[in-house]
Design an enzyme around this catalytic site. Structure first.
Site, PDB file in Angstrom:
ATOM      1  N   ASN A 154       0.791  -1.236   0.000  1.00 59.21           N
ATOM      2  CA  ASN A 154       0.000   0.000   0.000  1.00 59.21           C
ATOM      3  C   ASN A 154       0.826   1.290   0.000  1.00 59.21           C
ATOM      4  O   ASN A 154       0.326   2.322  -0.411  1.00 59.21           O
ATOM      5  CB  ASN A 154      -1.034  -0.017   1.133  1.00 59.21           C
ATOM      6  CG  ASN A 154      -0.420  -0.039   2.497  1.00 59.21           C
ATOM      7  OD1 ASN A 154       0.694  -0.531   2.665  1.00 59.21           O
ATOM      8  ND2 ASN A 154      -1.117   0.488   3.479  1.00 59.21           N
ATOM      9  N   GLU A 250       5.047  -3.973  12.056  1.00 56.00           N
ATOM     10  CA  GLU A 250       4.157  -2.823  11.836  1.00 56.00           C
ATOM     11  C   GLU A 250       2.933  -3.389  11.134  1.00 56.00           C
ATOM     12  O   GLU A 250       2.998  -3.725   9.945  1.00 56.00           O
ATOM     13  CB  GLU A 250       4.844  -1.786  10.928  1.00 56.00           C
ATOM     14  CG  GLU A 250       5.981  -1.032  11.577  1.00 56.00           C
ATOM     15  CD  GLU A 250       5.504   0.118  12.460  1.00 56.00           C
ATOM     16  OE1 GLU A 250       4.281   0.328  12.589  1.00 56.00           O
ATOM     17  OE2 GLU A 250       6.366   0.789  13.040  1.00 56.00           O
ATOM     18  N   CYS A 284      -3.013   1.709   6.655  1.00 54.63           N
ATOM     19  CA  CYS A 284      -3.193   1.009   7.936  1.00 54.63           C
ATOM     20  C   CYS A 284      -3.874   1.905   8.962  1.00 54.63           C
ATOM     21  O   CYS A 284      -4.375   1.418   9.964  1.00 54.63           O
ATOM     22  CB  CYS A 284      -1.858   0.505   8.441  1.00 54.63           C
ATOM     23  SG  CYS A 284      -0.584   1.730   8.252  1.00 54.63           S
TER      24      CYS A 284
HETATM   25  P1  NAP Z   1       0.516  -8.828   3.582  1.00 53.54           P
HETATM   26  O1  NAP Z   1      -0.336  -9.655   2.697  1.00 53.54           O
HETATM   27  O2  NAP Z   1       0.684  -9.251   4.993  1.00 53.54           O
HETATM   28  O3  NAP Z   1       1.945  -8.731   2.854  1.00 53.54           O
HETATM   29  C1  NAP Z   1       2.975  -7.939   3.358  1.00 53.54           C
HETATM   30  C2  NAP Z   1       4.303  -8.499   2.890  1.00 53.54           C
HETATM   31  O4  NAP Z   1       4.508  -9.769   3.514  1.00 53.54           O
HETATM   32  C3  NAP Z   1       4.379  -8.741   1.387  1.00 53.54           C
HETATM   33  O5  NAP Z   1       5.685  -8.439   0.944  1.00 53.54           O
HETATM   34  C4  NAP Z   1       4.105 -10.226   1.282  1.00 53.54           C
HETATM   35  O6  NAP Z   1       4.643 -10.807   0.117  1.00 53.54           O
HETATM   36  C5  NAP Z   1       4.839 -10.715   2.514  1.00 53.54           C
HETATM   37  N1  NAP Z   1       4.465 -12.059   2.961  1.00 53.54           N
HETATM   38  C6  NAP Z   1       3.296 -12.708   2.774  1.00 53.54           C
HETATM   39  N2  NAP Z   1       3.376 -13.948   3.328  1.00 53.54           N
HETATM   40  C7  NAP Z   1       4.609 -14.074   3.861  1.00 53.54           C
HETATM   41  C8  NAP Z   1       5.302 -15.105   4.553  1.00 53.54           C
HETATM   42  N3  NAP Z   1       4.718 -16.282   4.823  1.00 53.54           N
HETATM   43  N4  NAP Z   1       6.575 -14.881   4.942  1.00 53.54           N
HETATM   44  C9  NAP Z   1       7.169 -13.702   4.684  1.00 53.54           C
HETATM   45  N5  NAP Z   1       6.580 -12.688   4.025  1.00 53.54           N
HETATM   46  C10 NAP Z   1       5.300 -12.863   3.640  1.00 53.54           C
HETATM   47  O7  NAP Z   1       0.020  -7.317   3.616  1.00 53.54           O
HETATM   48  P2  NAP Z   1      -0.408  -6.379   2.418  1.00 53.54           P
HETATM   49  O8  NAP Z   1      -1.755  -6.822   1.942  1.00 53.54           O
HETATM   50  O9  NAP Z   1       0.697  -6.208   1.432  1.00 53.54           O
HETATM   51  O10 NAP Z   1      -0.535  -4.985   3.197  1.00 53.54           O
HETATM   52  C11 NAP Z   1      -1.659  -4.632   3.906  1.00 53.54           C
HETATM   53  C12 NAP Z   1      -1.466  -4.823   5.407  1.00 53.54           C
HETATM   54  O11 NAP Z   1      -0.328  -4.100   5.836  1.00 53.54           O
HETATM   55  C13 NAP Z   1      -2.627  -4.249   6.189  1.00 53.54           C
HETATM   56  O12 NAP Z   1      -2.949  -5.113   7.254  1.00 53.54           O
HETATM   57  C14 NAP Z   1      -2.083  -2.935   6.697  1.00 53.54           C
HETATM   58  O13 NAP Z   1      -2.726  -2.443   7.847  1.00 53.54           O
HETATM   59  C15 NAP Z   1      -0.665  -3.291   6.965  1.00 53.54           C
HETATM   60  N6  NAP Z   1       0.170  -2.091   7.001  1.00 53.54           N
HETATM   61  C16 NAP Z   1       0.693  -1.685   8.197  1.00 53.54           C
HETATM   62  C17 NAP Z   1       1.468  -0.518   8.257  1.00 53.54           C
HETATM   63  C18 NAP Z   1       2.103  -0.042   9.537  1.00 53.54           C
HETATM   64  O14 NAP Z   1       3.055   0.744   9.454  1.00 53.54           O
HETATM   65  N7  NAP Z   1       1.646  -0.451  10.694  1.00 53.54           N
HETATM   66  C19 NAP Z   1       1.684   0.200   7.096  1.00 53.54           C
HETATM   67  C20 NAP Z   1       1.128  -0.243   5.904  1.00 53.54           C
HETATM   68  C21 NAP Z   1       0.388  -1.407   5.864  1.00 53.54           C
HETATM   69  P3  NAP Z   1       3.728 -11.094  -1.179  1.00 53.54           P
HETATM   70  O15 NAP Z   1       3.272  -9.762  -1.644  1.00 53.54           O
HETATM   71  O16 NAP Z   1       4.688 -11.730  -2.117  1.00 53.54           O
HETATM   72  O17 NAP Z   1       2.609 -11.974  -0.739  1.00 53.54           O
END
Ligand code: NAP
Length: 475
Positions: A154, A250, A284
């Protein structure tokens, strides 16, 4: 129409690498191919760790790290238009929001350069105890080692910056795995860092299957810290699997905001309508749950709903668009099913709640049941809820009724209530008379409860990415 079709290579040990297989990057708006990147696996991830280890054998002095970070900031500022278009094309982020992200990434690098220059330990007051008398002691801040960075879709540029820039400021080499949906911005940034003079191996970028690359980062002992931004279940699982590493998380939120009867309603309606729907709610800290004091509930809605309905929905590459697509059709369907669940539990959809072509319209749901998913899970879409409350204590309890704790907000002119909210809202950050979606990149940013266990912002991340080493001198 998305405008970019870019081919980028992986960066490993200073070389731009192909693997023979490709990941296609498609626009979430019209599914057009906007670029492609080589698909890496465990073998490339291990090579990246080798390269990072090799780089760290010749530490870069702080002034050089700072100069590289400053030059990256300058290059990013020069190329801000390219950066914004890349973000918009691959994430489907409206240009207005993409430009803000690119500008913020410049600021993240600038702040990290400051931290590189002032990174220092402390003097320990040794004669404060009889045991220390006659000795001098101080601490050094040592780089923790290789940082494994995993970033979400995002904020494909600035959240990469929030990992890479402080790691370099701390003297750590990085192996970065960006989100598979949005790898182009990360590789664009890697190109700028190389151009800024970052020597080989200090930043390595591998794109590919998350579990395969994630497994290498978990299993490799040389990776001392994993910095993960993404969804809560994946983050907490990673931490469980790497008990001997620092795993900084995060994660998500179900962001609440309280609007008290004494608030500036016009200002609150303006800020909240913009911040519930910017990037289709895929931040987020997107405003999700709005609690409004009952005596001004109708007056607030009269100001809020027309502003929501005035938001321009459409093509993210159009400079006029406020709300574009969500990242995938399956997310769109999930969000629609959550709206239906709230409706069948007795909630009223005040606006939106349906598609306009392929796009979800900005949706406001009144009084969903507390157990509905829109009330307690992270929607990550253009949906917010409004619910009346009678007492300020009730509002605080409603805001806290979540497993998440990233940021929360309150609109009030009553200083006592503002401070009460600051003390009793169980979140990593509380905004007063500003939407809880607000973030400036030098702030300590992060959550409590299920939302995470760390703080980003270069000054804070640099501390996480260094170890304290004590030096004792006998006089
Ligand atoms: P996500 O599906 O959890 O993916 C995040 C990252 O983790 C991607 O690079 C993904 O790779 C990787 N990943 C997935 N499965 C993994 C595994 N088993 N081992 C290691 N890495 C793995 O999240 P998203 O949909 O991209 O982002 C949305 C989420 O991020 C929301 O929950 C949002 O609230 C949170 N967020 C939090 C913050 C903060 O600062 N607190 C900021 C922004 C977003 P792939 O893409 O290759 O699957």
């Amino acid at each position: 129409m998305a405008m970019i079709a870019t081919e980028r290579k992986l960066l490993i040990g200073g070389e731009w690498v192909e693997t023979g297989e490709w990941i296609e990057v498609r626009s979430p708006y019209d599914r057009a191919i906007v670029g492609r990147v080589p698909k890496a696996g465990a073998a490339e991830a291990r090579k990246a760790v080798d390269a990072a280890e090799q780089a760290m054998r010749e530490p870069l002095p702080a002034h050089e790290r700072a100069a590289i970070l400053d030059r990256t900031a300058a290059l990013l500022a020069e190329r801000a238009d390219d950066a914004s278009r890349t973000i918009s094309a691959e994430a489907g982020k409206p240009m207005k929001a993409a430009r803000v992200e690119a500008a913020r990434a410049v600021s993240t690098f600038t702040m990290a350069a400051v931290e590189a220059r002032k990174l220092a330990g402390d003097v320990v007051p040794m004669d404060a105890s009889p045991a220390g008398a006659g000795k001098i002691a101080f601490t050094l801040r040592q780089p923790i080692g290789i940082v494994g960075a995993i970033s979400p879709f995002n904020f494909p540029l600035n959240l990469v910056a929030h990992k890479v820039a402080p790691a370099l400021a701390a003297g750590c080499a990085v192996v970065l795995k960006p989100a598979s949906q949005t790898p182009l911005s990360a590789l664009f940034l890697a190109e700028l860092e190389t151009e800024a003079g970052l020597p080989a191996g200090w930043l390595n970028v591998v794109c590919g299957p998350a579990s395969e690359i994630g497994d290498v980062l978990v299993e490799e002992e040389r990776v001392r810290l994993i910095s993960f931004t993404g969804s809560a279940p994946i983050g907490w699982k990673l931490r469980e699997r790497a008990p001997r590493k620092r795993v900084n998380l995060e994660l998500g939120n179900a962001t609440p905001v309280i609007v008290a009867a004494d608030a500036d309603l016009d200002d609150a309606a303006t800020r909240l309508s913009a911040n519930a729907f910017s990037f289709a709610g895929q931040s987020c800290i997107s405003v999700q749950r709005i609690y409004v004091e009952r005596s001004i509930y109708d007056a607030f809605l009269e100001l809020f709903l027309p502003r929501v309905e005035a938001l321009e929905t459409g093509d993210p590459s159009d400079e006029a668009t406020d709300v574009g697509p969500v990242i995938s059709a399956s997310d769109r369907d999930r969000i629609l099913s959550w709206i239906e669940e709230a409706k069948s539990g007795g909630a009223t959809v005040l606006t939106g709640g349906r598609l306009d072509g392929e796009l979800l319209l900005p949706t406001v749901i009144a009084e969903p049941p507390p157990k509905a998913k829109v009330s307690c899970e992270e929607v990550f879409g253009p949906v917010c809820t409004v619910t009346p409350f009678d007492t300020f204590d009730e509002a605080i309890a409603l805001a806290n009724s979540t497993r998440f704790g990233l940021q929360a907000g309150v609109f009030t002119r009553n200083l006592k209530n503002a401070l009460r909210a600051a003390h009793t809202l169980e979140f990593g950050g509380v905004t007063v008379n500003e939407a809880p979606t607000f973030r400036a990149d030098q702030m300590p940013y992060g959550g409590v409860k299920d939302s995470g266990n760390t703080r980003e912002g270069p000054a804070y991340a640099v501390r996480e990415m260094t170890d304290v080493r004590l030096v004792v001198l006998q006089l």
